[in-house]
Scaffold this motif. Structure first.
Motif, mmCIF file in Angstrom:
data_model
loop_
_atom_site.group_PDB
_atom_site.id
_atom_site.type_symbol
_atom_site.label_atom_id
_atom_site.label_comp_id
_atom_site.label_asym_id
_atom_site.label_seq_id
_atom_site.Cartn_x
_atom_site.Cartn_y
_atom_site.Cartn_z
ATOM 1 N N LYS A 10 0.644 -1.221 0.222
ATOM 2 C CA LYS A 10 0.181 -0.007 0.192
ATOM 3 C C LYS A 10 0.873 1.233 -0.074
ATOM 4 O O LYS A 10 0.531 2.166 -0.813
ATOM 5 C CB LYS A 10 -0.912 0.033 1.194
ATOM 6 C CG LYS A 10 -2.047 -0.875 1.181
ATOM 7 C CD LYS A 10 -3.086 -0.530 0.213
ATOM 8 C CE LYS A 10 -4.321 -1.445 0.161
ATOM 9 N NZ LYS A 10 -5.196 -1.223 -1.038
ATOM 10 N N GLU A 11 1.990 1.590 0.598
ATOM 11 C CA GLU A 11 2.899 2.353 0.715
ATOM 12 C C GLU A 11 3.667 2.439 -0.760
ATOM 13 O O GLU A 11 3.505 3.617 -1.135
ATOM 14 C CB GLU A 11 3.888 2.196 1.924
ATOM 15 C CG GLU A 11 3.426 2.363 3.200
ATOM 16 C CD GLU A 11 4.236 1.838 4.173
ATOM 17 O OE1 GLU A 11 4.051 2.502 5.608
ATOM 18 O OE2 GLU A 11 5.133 1.319 4.306
ATOM 19 N N GLU A 13 2.046 1.851 -3.434
ATOM 20 C CA GLU A 13 1.117 2.533 -4.098
ATOM 21 C C GLU A 13 1.090 3.853 -3.899
ATOM 22 O O GLU A 13 1.123 4.986 -5.011
ATOM 23 C CB GLU A 13 -0.310 2.019 -3.916
ATOM 24 C CG GLU A 13 -0.583 0.559 -4.507
ATOM 25 C CD GLU A 13 -1.868 -0.110 -4.071
ATOM 26 O OE1 GLU A 13 -2.836 0.684 -3.479
ATOM 27 O OE2 GLU A 13 -1.970 -1.510 -3.955
ATOM 28 N N LYS A 36 -9.056 3.035 -3.855
ATOM 29 C CA LYS A 36 -8.815 1.701 -3.406
ATOM 30 C C LYS A 36 -8.830 1.477 -1.799
ATOM 31 O O LYS A 36 -9.170 0.659 -1.389
ATOM 32 C CB LYS A 36 -7.359 1.030 -3.910
ATOM 33 C CG LYS A 36 -7.270 1.074 -5.446
ATOM 34 C CD LYS A 36 -5.978 0.721 -5.706
ATOM 35 C CE LYS A 36 -5.884 0.649 -7.182
ATOM 36 N NZ LYS A 36 -4.333 0.205 -7.510
ATOM 37 N N THR A 37 -8.641 2.612 -1.129
ATOM 38 C CA THR A 37 -8.769 2.738 0.427
ATOM 39 C C THR A 37 -9.735 3.835 0.513
ATOM 40 O O THR A 37 -9.801 4.714 -0.124
ATOM 41 C CB THR A 37 -7.410 2.730 0.992
ATOM 42 O OG1 THR A 37 -6.877 3.643 0.447
ATOM 43 C CG2 THR A 37 -6.568 1.517 0.693
ATOM 44 N N THR A 42 -6.026 6.046 3.913
ATOM 45 C CA THR A 42 -5.128 6.937 2.986
ATOM 46 C C THR A 42 -4.068 7.829 3.954
ATOM 47 O O THR A 42 -2.945 7.893 4.020
ATOM 48 C CB THR A 42 -5.372 7.494 1.912
ATOM 49 O OG1 THR A 42 -6.162 6.558 0.935
ATOM 50 C CG2 THR A 42 -4.539 8.219 0.891
ATOM 51 N N LEU A 45 -2.141 5.946 6.442
ATOM 52 C CA LEU A 45 -1.025 5.377 5.728
ATOM 53 C C LEU A 45 0.096 6.207 5.667
ATOM 54 O O LEU A 45 1.458 6.174 5.893
ATOM 55 C CB LEU A 45 -1.398 4.722 4.379
ATOM 56 C CG LEU A 45 -2.052 3.487 4.714
ATOM 57 C CD1 LEU A 45 -2.656 2.938 3.336
ATOM 58 C CD2 LEU A 45 -1.157 2.388 5.298
#
Length: 107
Positions: A10-11, A13, A36-37, A42, A45
């Protein structure tokens, strides 16, 4: 930033958006990720990435602006080392032999 930072998928991305844009707000990153999230995910993250040193954050404006502090070269190095460990048992000679073989296709 430490050399051995290991970003999650995820990071990575989020980093790909920051590499493309140069710098961005959480809102822009969230939009580029095509939802996506969730937005708060987001945001969290990106806050974690800041704490890990993966991104820099400019807080001089109302909307915080984030910029990658992890280069594409660092990402390539990490991904290749990860692949070397996982697929070739940390044997560089095996990797080189594999890359030297002509590609084959299944019929």
């Amino acid at each position: 930033m430490g050399k051995y930072i290991k970003p999650t998928e995820k990071e990575f991305e989020i980093l790909s958006v920051l590499w493309q844009e140069g710098s961005a707000t959480v809102k822009l990153v969230h939009e580029k990720l095509a939802s996506k999230t969730g937005y708060t995910t987001t945001l969290k993250l990106m806050q974690i990435m800041f704490e890990k040193g993966i991104v820099k954050r400019d807080t001089t404006t109302k909307q915080h602006i984030y910029k990658a502090n992890y280069t594409k070269d660092q990402a390539k190095e990490y991904k290749v080392k990860q692949m070397l460990l996982e697929l070739f048992d940390d044997d560089k000679a095996l990797l080189i032999a594999y890359l030297s073989e002509p590609t084959t296709t299944n019929s």
